[in-house]
Structure formats: C-alpha cells, structure tokens
Scaffold this motif. Structure first.
Motif, PDB file in Angstrom:
ATOM      1  N   GLU A   1       0.826  -1.212   0.000  1.00 11.10           N
ATOM      2  CA  GLU A   1       0.000   0.000   0.000  1.00 11.10           C
ATOM      3  C   GLU A   1       0.859   1.261   0.000  1.00 11.10           C
ATOM      4  N   TRP A   2       1.993   1.231   0.694  1.00 10.46           N
ATOM      5  CA  TRP A   2       2.875   2.395   0.692  1.00 10.46           C
ATOM      6  C   TRP A   2       3.492   2.589  -0.694  1.00 10.46           C
ATOM      7  N   SER A   3       3.892   1.508  -1.343  1.00  7.83           N
ATOM      8  CA  SER A   3       4.455   1.601  -2.687  1.00  7.83           C
ATOM      9  C   SER A   3       3.441   2.210  -3.655  1.00  7.83           C
ATOM     10  N   LYS A   4       2.195   1.823  -3.535  1.00  4.67           N
ATOM     11  CA  LYS A   4       1.143   2.369  -4.400  1.00  4.67           C
ATOM     12  C   LYS A   4       0.982   3.866  -4.184  1.00  4.67           C
ATOM     13  N   ARG A   5       1.029   4.304  -2.946  1.00  6.38           N
ATOM     14  CA  ARG A   5       0.890   5.730  -2.642  1.00  6.38           C
ATOM     15  C   ARG A   5       2.089   6.519  -3.153  1.00  6.38           C
ATOM     16  N   ARG A   6       3.270   5.987  -2.956  1.00  4.91           N
ATOM     17  CA  ARG A   6       4.475   6.661  -3.460  1.00  4.91           C
ATOM     18  C   ARG A   6       4.432   6.826  -4.967  1.00  4.91           C
ATOM     19  N   GLU A   7       4.048   5.780  -5.650  1.00  3.29           N
ATOM     20  CA  GLU A   7       3.979   5.839  -7.113  1.00  3.29           C
ATOM     21  C   GLU A   7       2.937   6.845  -7.583  1.00  3.29           C
ATOM     22  N   GLY A   8       1.892   7.044  -6.782  1.00  3.15           N
ATOM     23  CA  GLY A   8       0.837   7.976  -7.158  1.00  3.15           C
ATOM     24  C   GLY A   8       1.245   9.436  -7.063  1.00  3.15           C
ATOM     25  N   TRP A   9       2.309   9.723  -6.289  1.00  3.17           N
ATOM     26  CA  TRP A   9       2.818  11.102  -6.195  1.00  3.17           C
ATOM     27  C   TRP A   9       4.051  11.177  -7.086  1.00  3.17           C
ATOM     28  N   GLY A  10       3.812  11.476  -8.331  1.00  3.94           N
ATOM     29  CA  GLY A  10       4.868  11.398  -9.333  1.00  3.94           C
ATOM     30  C   GLY A  10       6.098  12.224  -9.041  1.00  3.94           C
ATOM     31  N   GLU A  11       5.905  13.434  -8.519  1.00  3.07           N
ATOM     32  CA  GLU A  11       7.031  14.324  -8.229  1.00  3.07           C
ATOM     33  C   GLU A  11       6.920  14.804  -6.779  1.00  3.07           C
ATOM     34  N   PRO A  12       7.424  14.009  -5.843  1.00  2.00           N
ATOM     35  CA  PRO A  12       7.312  14.371  -4.423  1.00  2.00           C
ATOM     36  C   PRO A  12       7.970  15.706  -4.110  1.00  2.00           C
ATOM     37  N   GLY A  13       7.352  16.433  -3.184  1.00  2.00           N
ATOM     38  CA  GLY A  13       7.877  17.737  -2.797  1.00  2.00           C
ATOM     39  C   GLY A  13       8.993  17.660  -1.773  1.00  2.00           C
ATOM     40  N   PHE A  14       9.304  16.479  -1.284  1.00  2.00           N
ATOM     41  CA  PHE A  14      10.371  16.268  -0.308  1.00  2.00           C
ATOM     42  C   PHE A  14      10.713  14.775  -0.312  1.00  2.00           C
ATOM     43  N   PRO A  15      11.862  14.390   0.231  1.00  2.00           N
ATOM     44  CA  PRO A  15      12.242  12.962   0.220  1.00  2.00           C
ATOM     45  C   PRO A  15      11.243  12.100   0.989  1.00  2.00           C
TER      46      PRO A  15
END
Length: 335
Positions: A200-214
């Motif tokens: 579930e965390w991997s899915k959420r990370r992939e959904g934010w294409g350009e994260p605003g922070f690490p």
C-alpha cells in the motif's frame, strides 16, 4: 543518503522488545556505532529507561508542549497549520542519544488514519505525505544532528496507524518473540500485515509522481528474530519452552516471505533466521533498573558480585554477539 532505520516489532506485548532496544542501543554504542534511539511507543517505556523521572516530568510538562523535547511535540504542529520541528536529541553518552517518546502520541493516531486514505488522491498530496512520513522526517533530522550510523526504533504492540507510519519509515525489522502460544500468534499476524503495508505504501508513493520532499522506501525487511526470556534447568530450556520454540522457525519463515517451508529447521538453535536467544537474567534486571544502566554495565558497587558478576559477563557476550550479527546483516544488505 538516509540513515538506516532498524525497528523492533511484534504486535504481541511482553516479549522484551523495549529491553532489547535499550540494551542493544548501548551495545552498538560500546562497539563504536553512533546510535539514535527513537521511542514511537505511546507508552514511552524506552524513554523511561533512558531518562530519569525528574527530567521526564519536565519534558512532559504542560509548559513544554510547544517545544521539541519529544517526538509528539515535533509532529503535533501538523495537526494544525504548522510544520515539523527538528527534535531535541537528548545525549545519553558520547555515541548514544534518544528522541524521547510521549504519552500524548496516541492522539496522533486518528490523524494518521485519515491521511492514509487522502494519500491516494491525485491532488493536494503534500500534507498527507508530510503527516504520514513525519516520524521518518524527524528521525532523519535527529540522526543528522549527531552523525548517527543507525536509528533504532521501539514501537507499541499493535497494528494501528502509528505503527504503520513507523514501519513505512523502517528499512529493517527485528522480531522479538517468546516461546508461547500468544507470541506465535503475534508472529503469525505480522506476515500479511507487513506485506500489505509495504504494497500500500508503494502504491501511494507511485501515485505522487514528483514528491515535494524525500520519502522513505518503506522496505521494512525482516532480518531475523530473537527469542526472549526462556526458563532453564541445568542449562536446558524447560519443557513448555521447547514445545512452542519448535514452531517459531516455520512461523518466522512465513513472515519473511520464505517459500521453502519443507527445509525449515525444527528449533531456533538450528535456524539461520534466529539472531540469538536472550536469557532471562532474573535478579540482574531489578539491579540494573535501580542503577539505571544496562545489565552488562553493572559493577560490584551496584551489587554484581559472585554469581551475579559471572552473569553480567555472560550478558555482555550475549548482547555483543547479537549486536555484531545484526550489524553484519544490515551492512550486507546495504551493499
């Protein structure tokens, strides 16, 4: 590059988890590692092990709630309109420090639960991810302050939103177990839970294409288990211990995602996944608590004389072997 995070986790309480984190943090420090211990258990027992009661009263005082003395005080501005605070890292020794826990942290659970769903949205993702990764951000900030080699985390015995955020901040997981029915059931619950959180965390990370922070990877890789507090007679485990201990290797293999269950050994002593067995040091435990130091630092002046002195030396060797094995596994994974 982020500092590796090692979390001790079992959703069954009473397996000696906090004591393990406390003693291993001291042992890693003795062996030359710079360690930041972080207390993410709302019961704050790890903090109470490191910090004297008078200091704790000041840390948790209502007058200091707007400061950065605890993990909760660092993340709580996110509940309003503020941002994370850098933690006050409390020095325990030259190579060991702690980010203190806080009983108020339980109030952050509901916020984490709500933001977990919002992190699946397609817009306005900065705040949900900021909240969900708050523990990781604060711990990494603290680790950089002291140039830490590793972050060690103690969490509570449950599968709630606080622990989910603690685990997505985690690179490696050590699972403390006791040789009893309830501990094995806790171990059995971990396999599907860790797999689900990771996915579930991997899915959420992939959904934010350009994260605003690490963002943390959320690897939460199990590297082994530690068997806690068995009784012995003439150097051999008692019968009840043996009955349940024989079932631990197979249950752990499932937790770690190992599929070749036919070749699993029948006892922890033969299992390469068993990092070690920590004895119940009995009368040394209250002695160490009174002296406010780990068991293996007890001196004759603390009451460690005669057979107690020999037990102190045994504890030192046991924890040193355990710490060195964990370091080898982590360093091998980092390559």
């Amino acid at each position: 590059m982020s500092v590796p995070v090692l979390t001790f986790f079992n959703n069954k309480g009473g397996v000696g988890k906090t004591s393990l984190v406390y003693h291993l943090a001291w042992m890693f420090s003795n062996e030359g590692k710079r360690i930041l211990a972080c207390d993410l258990d709302p019961q704050a027992n790890l903090t109470a092990s490191f910090v004297e009661e008078d200091s704790l009263e000041a840390i948790w005082s209502q007058d200091t709630q707007k400061e950065n003395n605890t993990i909760y005080q660092c993340v709580s501005p996110l509940a309003e309109v503020g941002d994370l605070k850098n933690p006050h890292v409390r020095e325990i020794s030259q190579s060991l420090a702690v980010v203190c826990g806080d009983l108020s942290l339980s109030g952050f659970e509901e916020i984490l639960s709500g933001e977990w769903t919002k992190a699946l949205d397609t817009v306005n993702l900065y705040r949900p991810f900021r909240i969900l990764t708050a523990f990781w951000q604060v711990m990494q900030s603290g680790a950089k302050m002291i140039d830490a080699d590793m972050i060690m985390v103690d969490v509570g015995p449950n599968l709630g939103a606080i622990n989910r955020s603690a685990l997505i901040a985690t690179d490696y997981v050590v699972i403390p177990v006791a040789a009893d029915m309830f501990s094995l059931q806790g171990l059995r619950n971990l396999a599907p839970t860790l797999a689900r959180w990771r996915k579930e965390w991997s899915k959420r990370r992939e959904g934010w294409g350009e994260p605003g922070f690490p963002l943390p990877d959320g690897g939460m890789k199990p590297i082994g288990y530690i068997v806690q507090q068995h009784g012995e007679r003439q150097g051999r485990p008692v019968k009840a211990y043996g009955k349940w201990a024989e079932r631990i290797p197979r249950e752990y293999a499932r937790t770690a995602g190992q599929n070749q269950l036919d070749s699993i050994p029948i006892s922890p002593e033969e299992d390469i996944n068993c990092l070690g067995t920590v004895r119940h040091f009995r009368s040394l435990v209250p002695m160490a608590q009174e002296a406010r130091k780990p068991i293996f630092h007890l001196k004759p002046a603390d009451g460690a004389i005669g057979s107690h002195a020999a037990a102190v030396q045994k504890a030192y060797q046991d924890f040193r072997d355990l710490a060195n094995r964990i370091v080898r596994l982590i360093e091998g994974s980092e390559k």
